[in-house]
Scaffold this motif. Structure first.
Motif, PDB file in Angstrom:
ATOM      1  N   CYS A  32       0.831  -1.207   0.000  1.00 13.73           N
ATOM      2  CA  CYS A  32       0.000   0.000   0.000  1.00 13.73           C
ATOM      3  C   CYS A  32       0.866   1.258   0.000  1.00 13.73           C
ATOM      4  CB  CYS A  32      -0.946  -0.008   1.193  1.00 13.73           C
ATOM      5  SG  CYS A  32      -2.243  -1.253   1.027  1.00 13.73           S
ATOM      6  N   VAL A  36       0.832   4.225  -2.804  1.00 13.79           N
ATOM      7  CA  VAL A  36       0.701   5.651  -2.482  1.00 13.79           C
ATOM      8  C   VAL A  36       1.838   6.431  -3.126  1.00 13.79           C
ATOM      9  CG1 VAL A  36       0.876   7.326  -0.600  1.00 13.79           C
ATOM     10  CG2 VAL A  36      -0.622   5.363  -0.369  1.00 13.79           C
ATOM     11  N   ALA A  39       1.283   7.219  -6.635  1.00 17.28           N
ATOM     12  CA  ALA A  39       0.144   8.120  -6.808  1.00 17.28           C
ATOM     13  C   ALA A  39      -1.126   7.389  -7.234  1.00 17.28           C
ATOM     14  CB  ALA A  39       0.475   9.241  -7.776  1.00 17.28           C
ATOM     15  N   ALA A  40      -1.371   6.229  -6.631  1.00 16.67           N
ATOM     16  CA  ALA A  40      -2.626   5.523  -6.870  1.00 16.67           C
ATOM     17  C   ALA A  40      -3.746   6.251  -6.126  1.00 16.67           C
ATOM     18  CB  ALA A  40      -2.517   4.083  -6.376  1.00 16.67           C
ATOM     19  N   PRO A  41      -4.985   6.088  -6.560  1.00 18.93           N
ATOM     20  CA  PRO A  41      -6.098   6.747  -5.859  1.00 18.93           C
ATOM     21  C   PRO A  41      -6.177   6.318  -4.391  1.00 18.93           C
ATOM     22  CG  PRO A  41      -6.828   5.804  -7.935  1.00 18.93           C
ATOM     23  CD  PRO A  41      -5.425   5.349  -7.731  1.00 18.93           C
ATOM     24  N   GLN A  42      -6.409   7.290  -3.539  1.00 20.85           N
ATOM     25  CA  GLN A  42      -6.396   7.021  -2.097  1.00 20.85           C
ATOM     26  C   GLN A  42      -7.483   6.042  -1.685  1.00 20.85           C
ATOM     27  OE1 GLN A  42      -6.588  10.762  -0.086  1.00 20.85           O
ATOM     28  NE2 GLN A  42      -4.515  11.335  -0.677  1.00 20.85           N
ATOM     29  N   LEU A  43      -8.633   6.107  -2.314  1.00 17.91           N
ATOM     30  CA  LEU A  43      -9.721   5.191  -1.977  1.00 17.91           C
ATOM     31  C   LEU A  43      -9.333   3.745  -2.308  1.00 17.91           C
ATOM     32  CD1 LEU A  43     -12.569   5.096  -0.857  1.00 17.91           C
ATOM     33  CD2 LEU A  43     -13.425   5.333  -3.189  1.00 17.91           C
ATOM     34  N   LEU A  44      -8.654   3.558  -3.406  1.00 19.58           N
ATOM     35  CA  LEU A  44      -8.189   2.228  -3.791  1.00 19.58           C
ATOM     36  C   LEU A  44      -7.173   1.698  -2.786  1.00 19.58           C
ATOM     37  CD1 LEU A  44      -7.914  -0.077  -5.964  1.00 19.58           C
ATOM     38  CD2 LEU A  44      -5.993   1.261  -6.834  1.00 19.58           C
TER      39      LEU A  44
END
Length: 67
Positions: A32, A36, A39-44
């Motif tokens: 995780c 992050v 820059a993956a979506p925070q919700l994912l």
């Protein structure tokens, strides 16, 4: 000195009683963290962190119940 080492061993045992559980949770958190950083979506990432930790705890509980 013997008492200090005994206390330190007991404290370490409180946090790392089940090696599989500790390493698996660290792996989920590391994955995780990498997402992050990429820059993956925070919700994912949050959903993956929740689902991963729940899966690790469930598998550890099932493993412990078989013993």
């Amino acid at each position: 000195m013997n008492v200090v080492s005994l206390i330190l061993r007991e404290l370490f045992g409180l946090f790392v009683d089940d090696e599989f559980l500790a390493l698996a949770v660290l792996a989920v958190v590391a994955i995780c963290g990498l997402l992050v950083w990429l820059a993956a979506p925070q919700l994912l990432v949050g959903g993956l962190l929740l689902a991963g930790c729940v899966a690790v705890v469930m598998s550890s509980a099932l493993k412990a119940s078989r013993k």
